[in-house]
Structure formats: C-alpha cells, structure tokens
Design a protein around this motif. Sequence first.
Motif, PDB file in Angstrom:
ATOM      1  N   SER A  53     -11.665  -9.098  -3.741  1.00 13.29           N
ATOM      2  CA  SER A  53     -13.080  -8.828  -4.003  1.00 13.29           C
ATOM      3  C   SER A  53     -13.520  -7.621  -3.183  1.00 13.29           C
ATOM      4  O   SER A  53     -12.756  -7.073  -2.384  1.00 13.29           O
ATOM      5  CB  SER A  53     -13.928 -10.047  -3.632  1.00 13.29           C
ATOM      6  OG  SER A  53     -14.031 -10.167  -2.212  1.00 13.29           O
ATOM      7  N   GLY A  54     -14.773  -7.237  -3.376  1.00 16.37           N
ATOM      8  CA  GLY A  54     -15.333  -6.145  -2.586  1.00 16.37           C
ATOM      9  C   GLY A  54     -15.835  -6.591  -1.231  1.00 16.37           C
ATOM     10  O   GLY A  54     -16.395  -5.787  -0.477  1.00 16.37           O
ATOM     11  N   ASN A  55     -15.627  -7.865  -0.903  1.00 21.98           N
ATOM     12  CA  ASN A  55     -16.021  -8.431   0.395  1.00 21.98           C
ATOM     13  C   ASN A  55     -14.838  -9.239   0.893  1.00 21.98           C
ATOM     14  O   ASN A  55     -14.778 -10.450   0.717  1.00 21.98           O
ATOM     15  CB  ASN A  55     -17.272  -9.295   0.213  1.00 21.98           C
ATOM     16  CG  ASN A  55     -17.711  -9.973   1.498  1.00 21.98           C
ATOM     17  OD1 ASN A  55     -17.432  -9.502   2.598  1.00 21.98           O
ATOM     18  ND2 ASN A  55     -18.388 -11.099   1.349  1.00 21.98           N
ATOM     19  N   HIS A  56     -13.875  -8.550   1.515  1.00 26.57           N
ATOM     20  CA  HIS A  56     -12.535  -9.100   1.692  1.00 26.57           C
ATOM     21  C   HIS A  56     -12.091  -9.099   3.150  1.00 26.57           C
ATOM     22  O   HIS A  56     -12.296  -8.132   3.884  1.00 26.57           O
ATOM     23  CB  HIS A  56     -11.544  -8.272   0.864  1.00 26.57           C
ATOM     24  CG  HIS A  56     -10.128  -8.755   0.950  1.00 26.57           C
ATOM     25  ND1 HIS A  56      -9.688  -9.891   0.307  1.00 26.57           N
ATOM     26  CD2 HIS A  56      -9.042  -8.248   1.615  1.00 26.57           C
ATOM     27  CE1 HIS A  56      -8.400 -10.066   0.551  1.00 26.57           C
ATOM     28  NE2 HIS A  56      -7.977  -9.085   1.346  1.00 26.57           N
ATOM     29  N   LEU A  57     -11.425 -10.198   3.534  1.00 32.24           N
ATOM     30  CA  LEU A  57     -10.736 -10.314   4.819  1.00 32.24           C
ATOM     31  C   LEU A  57      -9.245 -10.384   4.541  1.00 32.24           C
ATOM     32  O   LEU A  57      -8.803 -11.196   3.717  1.00 32.24           O
ATOM     33  CB  LEU A  57     -11.178 -11.579   5.556  1.00 32.24           C
ATOM     34  CG  LEU A  57     -10.352 -11.994   6.791  1.00 32.24           C
ATOM     35  CD1 LEU A  57     -10.530 -10.985   7.920  1.00 32.24           C
ATOM     36  CD2 LEU A  57     -10.729 -13.402   7.254  1.00 32.24           C
ATOM     37  N   ASP A  58      -8.448  -9.556   5.221  1.00 32.75           N
ATOM     38  CA  ASP A  58      -7.006  -9.610   5.049  1.00 32.75           C
ATOM     39  C   ASP A  58      -6.362 -10.033   6.363  1.00 32.75           C
ATOM     40  O   ASP A  58      -6.611  -9.426   7.416  1.00 32.75           O
ATOM     41  CB  ASP A  58      -6.448  -8.258   4.611  1.00 32.75           C
ATOM     42  CG  ASP A  58      -5.269  -8.428   3.657  1.00 32.75           C
ATOM     43  OD1 ASP A  58      -5.496  -8.915   2.532  1.00 32.75           O
ATOM     44  OD2 ASP A  58      -4.134  -8.091   4.039  1.00 32.75           O
ATOM     45  N   VAL A  59      -5.530 -11.071   6.295  1.00 28.38           N
ATOM     46  CA  VAL A  59      -4.943 -11.706   7.485  1.00 28.38           C
ATOM     47  C   VAL A  59      -3.469 -11.341   7.576  1.00 28.38           C
ATOM     48  O   VAL A  59      -2.732 -11.448   6.601  1.00 28.38           O
ATOM     49  CB  VAL A  59      -5.108 -13.237   7.408  1.00 28.38           C
ATOM     50  CG1 VAL A  59      -4.510 -13.904   8.641  1.00 28.38           C
ATOM     51  CG2 VAL A  59      -6.576 -13.605   7.249  1.00 28.38           C
ATOM     52  N   GLY A  60      -3.027 -10.916   8.772  1.00 27.98           N
ATOM     53  CA  GLY A  60      -1.653 -10.461   8.932  1.00 27.98           C
ATOM     54  C   GLY A  60      -1.446  -9.177   8.167  1.00 27.98           C
ATOM     55  O   GLY A  60      -0.557  -9.057   7.332  1.00 27.98           O
ATOM     56  N   VAL A  61      -2.264  -8.197   8.463  1.00 29.13           N
ATOM     57  CA  VAL A  61      -2.413  -7.022   7.595  1.00 29.13           C
ATOM     58  C   VAL A  61      -1.181  -6.129   7.550  1.00 29.13           C
ATOM     59  O   VAL A  61      -0.973  -5.405   6.585  1.00 29.13           O
ATOM     60  CB  VAL A  61      -3.659  -6.223   8.025  1.00 29.13           C
ATOM     61  CG1 VAL A  61      -3.459  -5.631   9.409  1.00 29.13           C
ATOM     62  CG2 VAL A  61      -4.008  -5.158   7.011  1.00 29.13           C
ATOM     63  N   GLY A  62      -0.334  -6.177   8.585  1.00 24.44           N
ATOM     64  CA  GLY A  62       0.863  -5.336   8.592  1.00 24.44           C
ATOM     65  C   GLY A  62       0.519  -3.867   8.521  1.00 24.44           C
ATOM     66  O   GLY A  62      -0.304  -3.365   9.288  1.00 24.44           O
ATOM     67  N   THR A  63       1.094  -3.157   7.563  1.00 27.47           N
ATOM     68  CA  THR A  63       0.825  -1.722   7.398  1.00 27.47           C
ATOM     69  C   THR A  63      -0.363  -1.463   6.482  1.00 27.47           C
ATOM     70  O   THR A  63      -0.761  -0.308   6.304  1.00 27.47           O
ATOM     71  CB  THR A  63       2.036  -0.998   6.797  1.00 27.47           C
ATOM     72  OG1 THR A  63       2.279  -1.509   5.475  1.00 27.47           O
ATOM     73  CG2 THR A  63       3.279  -1.189   7.659  1.00 27.47           C
ATOM     74  N   GLY A  64      -0.890  -2.495   5.853  1.00 30.20           N
ATOM     75  CA  GLY A  64      -1.944  -2.306   4.866  1.00 30.20           C
ATOM     76  C   GLY A  64      -1.429  -1.893   3.501  1.00 30.20           C
ATOM     77  O   GLY A  64      -2.199  -1.421   2.663  1.00 30.20           O
ATOM     78  N   TYR A  65      -0.135  -2.104   3.253  1.00 36.32           N
ATOM     79  CA  TYR A  65       0.492  -1.639   2.017  1.00 36.32           C
ATOM     80  C   TYR A  65      -0.205  -2.182   0.775  1.00 36.32           C
ATOM     81  O   TYR A  65      -0.529  -1.422  -0.154  1.00 36.32           O
ATOM     82  CB  TYR A  65       1.965  -2.060   2.002  1.00 36.32           C
ATOM     83  CG  TYR A  65       2.674  -1.736   0.709  1.00 36.32           C
ATOM     84  CD1 TYR A  65       3.274  -0.491   0.510  1.00 36.32           C
ATOM     85  CD2 TYR A  65       2.746  -2.673  -0.321  1.00 36.32           C
ATOM     86  CE1 TYR A  65       3.913  -0.196  -0.685  1.00 36.32           C
ATOM     87  CE2 TYR A  65       3.387  -2.378  -1.521  1.00 36.32           C
ATOM     88  CZ  TYR A  65       3.969  -1.150  -1.692  1.00 36.32           C
ATOM     89  OH  TYR A  65       4.589  -0.848  -2.874  1.00 36.32           O
ATOM     90  N   PHE A  66      -0.451  -3.482   0.719  1.00 35.55           N
ATOM     91  CA  PHE A  66      -1.011  -4.082  -0.484  1.00 35.55           C
ATOM     92  C   PHE A  66      -2.465  -3.662  -0.697  1.00 35.55           C
ATOM     93  O   PHE A  66      -2.890  -3.416  -1.830  1.00 35.55           O
ATOM     94  CB  PHE A  66      -0.880  -5.600  -0.419  1.00 35.55           C
ATOM     95  CG  PHE A  66       0.552  -6.057  -0.391  1.00 35.55           C
ATOM     96  CD1 PHE A  66       1.338  -5.968  -1.523  1.00 35.55           C
ATOM     97  CD2 PHE A  66       1.126  -6.545   0.772  1.00 35.55           C
ATOM     98  CE1 PHE A  66       2.673  -6.360  -1.519  1.00 35.55           C
ATOM     99  CE2 PHE A  66       2.458  -6.939   0.800  1.00 35.55           C
ATOM    100  CZ  PHE A  66       3.236  -6.837  -0.339  1.00 35.55           C
ATOM    101  N   LEU A  67      -3.219  -3.548   0.374  1.00 37.97           N
ATOM    102  CA  LEU A  67      -4.603  -3.086   0.262  1.00 37.97           C
ATOM    103  C   LEU A  67      -4.666  -1.624  -0.158  1.00 37.97           C
ATOM    104  O   LEU A  67      -5.592  -1.200  -0.848  1.00 37.97           O
ATOM    105  CB  LEU A  67      -5.320  -3.279   1.598  1.00 37.97           C
ATOM    106  CG  LEU A  67      -5.506  -4.728   2.061  1.00 37.97           C
ATOM    107  CD1 LEU A  67      -5.983  -4.753   3.508  1.00 37.97           C
ATOM    108  CD2 LEU A  67      -6.479  -5.467   1.157  1.00 37.97           C
ATOM    109  N   ASP A  68      -3.677  -0.846   0.247  1.00 41.01           N
ATOM    110  CA  ASP A  68      -3.628   0.570  -0.100  1.00 41.01           C
ATOM    111  C   ASP A  68      -3.339   0.768  -1.586  1.00 41.01           C
ATOM    112  O   ASP A  68      -3.777   1.746  -2.194  1.00 41.01           O
ATOM    113  CB  ASP A  68      -2.558   1.258   0.747  1.00 41.01           C
ATOM    114  CG  ASP A  68      -2.592   2.771   0.632  1.00 41.01           C
ATOM    115  OD1 ASP A  68      -3.684   3.332   0.406  1.00 41.01           O
ATOM    116  OD2 ASP A  68      -1.532   3.402   0.768  1.00 41.01           O
ATOM    117  N   HIS A  69      -2.582  -0.164  -2.176  1.00 39.37           N
ATOM    118  CA  HIS A  69      -2.143   0.003  -3.562  1.00 39.37           C
ATOM    119  C   HIS A  69      -2.929  -0.832  -4.568  1.00 39.37           C
ATOM    120  O   HIS A  69      -2.838  -0.582  -5.778  1.00 39.37           O
ATOM    121  CB  HIS A  69      -0.653  -0.345  -3.676  1.00 39.37           C
ATOM    122  CG  HIS A  69       0.251   0.667  -3.056  1.00 39.37           C
ATOM    123  ND1 HIS A  69       0.517   0.702  -1.704  1.00 39.37           N
ATOM    124  CD2 HIS A  69       0.936   1.707  -3.595  1.00 39.37           C
ATOM    125  CE1 HIS A  69       1.348   1.706  -1.435  1.00 39.37           C
ATOM    126  NE2 HIS A  69       1.600   2.331  -2.564  1.00 39.37           N
TER     127      HIS A  69
END
Length: 220
Positions: A53-69
């Motif tokens: 969603s446009g209001n998102h928490l990401d846990v164990g973010v690592g490199t941010g690969y999935f959020l970047d793509h």
Amino acid sequence: MGQEFDRGQENVADVTYTRNVLNVYDLVLKLISSTFWGCSASRVVHFYDEHVSGNHLDVGVGTGYFLDHCRFPGAKVRLVLMDANQDPIEYASKRLRRYAPTGLQANVMKPIPFDGEKFDSIGINHVVHCLPGTMREKGVAFQNLKALMKSGAVLFGATVLGRGVNHNFLGAKWLEYSNQKGVLDNLRDSAEDLKTVLEEHFATSSVQVIGRTALFTART
C-alpha cells in the motif's frame, strides 16, 4: 533479511549485514531464491505488487530490493523501514530515497517501540525463517506487528520452509549449513504450522507454497 535476534546468550543470525554483505546481497538473493528455494525474486516482487500500500512498513528490509522493484499503488508513499540493525536501514534508505523513508530500529520478537500512525500494509519478507524457535514461538512477531496495523490492513511475506517440501540437493545442503551456523532457524517450519499460527492471530489469512517457499498474507 538483515535481522539479528537475541536468543539467550546466542544470536539466531551470526551473519552481520554489513555494507560489504549488502553490496552483494541482491545477486545472492536472486540466485538462491530461484535455484535453492524454487521461488524467484521476481515472483516475490509480484507478490509485493499485489499487496503493498501507500502506507507501508517493511520489516527486515535488507537492501530494499523488493521495495525498489515493486509498484506502489499511488504517487504518495509513506514508507517506514524496520530492522534490528542500523546498516540495512541506512543502505535501503539511500536506495529508496525517492520515497523519503524513515527508519525504525527494533527487534520484531519484542514489543515494537512505535506510537505513530498505523499502517495499511506490512511486509515481512524472508524474516520468519530467521526467527528463533518453533512456528508457534515465532507467532510473537505476528502479534507485535498486528499492533501496528490499521483495521483491514494486510501483512504479507515469504519464508523458506524446512518441513513438508522437497528440497533439492543444493538447497538441502544450504539449509542444513545455514541452520548450523544460526543464519536460519527453519528446519521445523511447515506450511501447516504457519497457517495455524496466522489463524490464531488474524481474522483471515492464506498460505501458498511455491517450490520450498511459502507466500502468506494475513488481515486484521
């Protein structure tokens, strides 16, 4: 991804996600996801597309690969990056700076010190298989994250299973090695146990197994 958890005097993850590790992590992630775990990184990106969603928490973010793509549903994005370690938060924050993310350093197995606006979606990707204990004991993480979810919000993620799936030779060897080293703690994890725990904490949930990986969702 990028998580370390206290387990008495030992850590579940002996690997520290330093900048050197993070610099090569995307390549390792894509290789291992497809070859060992039978669920490609691109499939997980698609899973993000379906639930983020446009209001998102990401846990164990690592490199941010999935959020970047992945594709966020709108131009306005509120993004909070949570990890037990600061290095992944800083690394992913730079990668995702177009979203102006904020960081939250916290251990998901403990009550999370956060009193801001709650979230419409929470991603916990490749984290559950690192958490200590049985799947029921890992349920503490779901309980802690549920407290940060708005009514009707979705929690989603992917985790590698240790039981009830057929690991290939390389994957089985890597699984055994990673559990011995304390990088993973998932030899007892099954899709059935994951489904049971999600049902205990959430109104609705689903678990889909692709290869040796469970893709799961849960809603308040």
